[in-house]
Design a protein around this motif. Structure first.
Motif, PDB file in Angstrom:
ATOM      1  N   THR A 150       0.813  -1.216   0.000  1.00 30.25           N
ATOM      2  CA  THR A 150       0.000   0.000   0.000  1.00 30.25           C
ATOM      3  C   THR A 150       0.847   1.267   0.000  1.00 30.25           C
ATOM      4  N   ARG A 189       1.618   3.565  -4.193  1.00 30.71           N
ATOM      5  CA  ARG A 189       0.235   3.884  -4.521  1.00 30.71           C
ATOM      6  C   ARG A 189      -0.192   3.369  -5.880  1.00 30.71           C
ATOM      7  N   ARG A 190       0.606   3.592  -6.896  1.00 34.92           N
ATOM      8  CA  ARG A 190       0.197   3.190  -8.242  1.00 34.92           C
ATOM      9  C   ARG A 190       0.178   1.672  -8.390  1.00 34.92           C
ATOM     10  N   ARG A 204      -2.805   0.368  -6.559  1.00 35.91           N
ATOM     11  CA  ARG A 204      -4.020   0.637  -7.336  1.00 35.91           C
ATOM     12  C   ARG A 204      -4.154  -0.363  -8.489  1.00 35.91           C
ATOM     13  N   THR A 262      -5.392  -3.584  -7.171  1.00 32.02           N
ATOM     14  CA  THR A 262      -6.822  -3.439  -6.870  1.00 32.02           C
ATOM     15  C   THR A 262      -7.666  -3.576  -8.135  1.00 32.02           C
ATOM     16  N   GLY A 297     -10.800   1.293  -6.778  1.00 34.40           N
ATOM     17  CA  GLY A 297      -9.649   1.656  -5.967  1.00 34.40           C
ATOM     18  C   GLY A 297      -9.372   3.123  -5.889  1.00 34.40           C
ATOM     19  N   ARG A 342     -10.269   3.815  -1.020  1.00 29.92           N
ATOM     20  CA  ARG A 342      -9.128   3.759  -0.123  1.00 29.92           C
ATOM     21  C   ARG A 342      -9.492   4.276   1.272  1.00 29.92           C
TER      22      ARG A 342
END
Length: 372
Positions: free
Chosen positions: A277, A280-281, A284, A287, A364, A369
């Motif tokens: 986590t 971030r990218r 994502r 997700t 996502g 989040r």
């Protein structure tokens, strides 16, 4: 929650941003890798892909552990939920595939019922084969789901013996009886090939793997890998390749040997990849792959098919012909992913509707989040 619980007198350390509620990032990452491997194999056709990462075995094991978790609820309710999540995306995709085949002259028979509920391989013509040939996975998954209440009950009678004996059916089909012809035979072969992986998911969920020692896990996994590899390479003349997708027995044992340590390590060391986590990218992307797994799987072959005439059009532009590697499979791979992304955006919302969730263009986002 967080902003309202803070006070000036009690400092609060902000926790790392959690993933989607109830999700396991270890399993999510494995599923994302499996989907990427599927697209890679269908683009390049590399026979060694299945040896590096047997994606179908991984996906069936993950589905098995989630099914065992779900069956803590009444079985009829679980089965309805699974069918509701699977069938609408399949129907939506199938509408376009069937329509395209009809336009190209396909004449369906009574077997078109399998386009409603794919308990058998849905029929189609040669023109659309690249699109519909992947449906064996949905058919096998559907049968595993329907059989899971019984399979879980049998598994819990004697977990370790049942798990080990789950490789017996594929051995019987390979050496004793090759099974019936047609749809029933295909279903039996696929169910037998991946039965161990599905039950391995049960073993993970029920704590059987957590109690297993590293030595027996290593010995049995290496034995399965060794036998699978030997059978794949030793029977190349019979199958024309060492590709596991063409050799069910080798696929069954290699997948069993490969997936067992992955699931055992998860159970024994409680790996969760929560640190993902922080990126971030990447988080994502994982997700999106998981929230749109059915969409990616169903539409990826159509994306690869459409990429070919699209690239052909690019040859008509002199600058593109000069500066772009239009004849490269890697370029096809890249264009394929662009089209997959398009289908995720255009068609992925069907998975939200099937799950009775609010449709979103791309999962996502900020609300997800924040747990909104």
């Amino acid at each position: 929650m967080g902003a309202h619980s803070r006070t000036a007198a009690v400092p609060v350390t902000r926790p790392s941003r959690p993933g989607p509620a109830g999700r396991d990032r270890y399993f999510d990452t494995l599923r994302a890798l499996a989907l990427i491997r599927v697209v890679t194999y269908h683009t390049f056709g590399w026979a060694w892909c299945g040896l590096v990462f047997p994606s179908m075995g991984v996906m069936f094991a993950l589905a098995g552990t989630l099914m065992a978790k779900s069956l803590q609820r009444p079985a009829p309710k679980v089965l309805r939920s699974r069918l509701r999540r699977l069938l609408p995306p399949f129907w939506f995709w199938g509408f376009f595939v069937v329509l395209a085949m009809l336009v190209h002259g396909w004449m369906p028979g009574r077997q078109i019922v399998y386009w409603v509920v794919p308990l058998g391989d849905p029929p189609g013509d040669a023109w659309g084969e690249q699109a519909w040939e992947i449906l064996w996975y949905l058919r096998t998954y559907l049968w595993f789901v329907l059989l899971s209440p019984l399979l879980l009950r049998v598994f819990r009678l004697a977990p370790v013996p049942v798990l080990l004996l789950s490789l017996a059916p594929v051995l019987v089909l390979a050496f004793v009886w090759s099974g019936p012809d047609g749809r029933l035979g295909s279903a039996l072969w696929d169910l037998s090939t991946y039965l161990f992986c599905w039950l391995l998911g049960f073993a993970h969920r029920d704590g059987v793997l957590r109690r297993a020692g590293p030595v027996p896990v290593a010995v049995l996994s290496l034995a399965a890998l060794g036998y699978g590899a030997w059978y794949a390479f030793g029977h190349q003349a019979e199958f024309g390749t060492y590709d596991l997708d063409e050799n069910p027995l080798a696929q069954a044992f290699w997948s069993a040997g490969f997936v067992t340590p992955l699931m055992w390590a998860k159970a024994r060391f409680r790996i969760d990849l929560a640190g993902l986590t922080r990126f971030r990218r990447l988080d994502r992307a994982v997700t999106v792959f998981n929230a749109r797994a059915v969409t990616v799987y169903l539409w990826h072959e159509i994306a690869l098919v459409l990429a070919v005439p699209l690239i052909d059009r690019l040859w008509d532009v002199p600058a593109f012909e000069t500066y772009l590697p239009l004849d490269s499979q890697w370029f096809l791979f890249g264009v394929g992913w662009v089209l997959i992304a398009f289908f995720v955006l255009a068609c992925g919302w069907v998975e939200d509707v099937a799950a009775r969730a609010k449709p979103t263009l791309l999962p996502g986002g900020r609300a997800a989040r924040m747990g909104g």
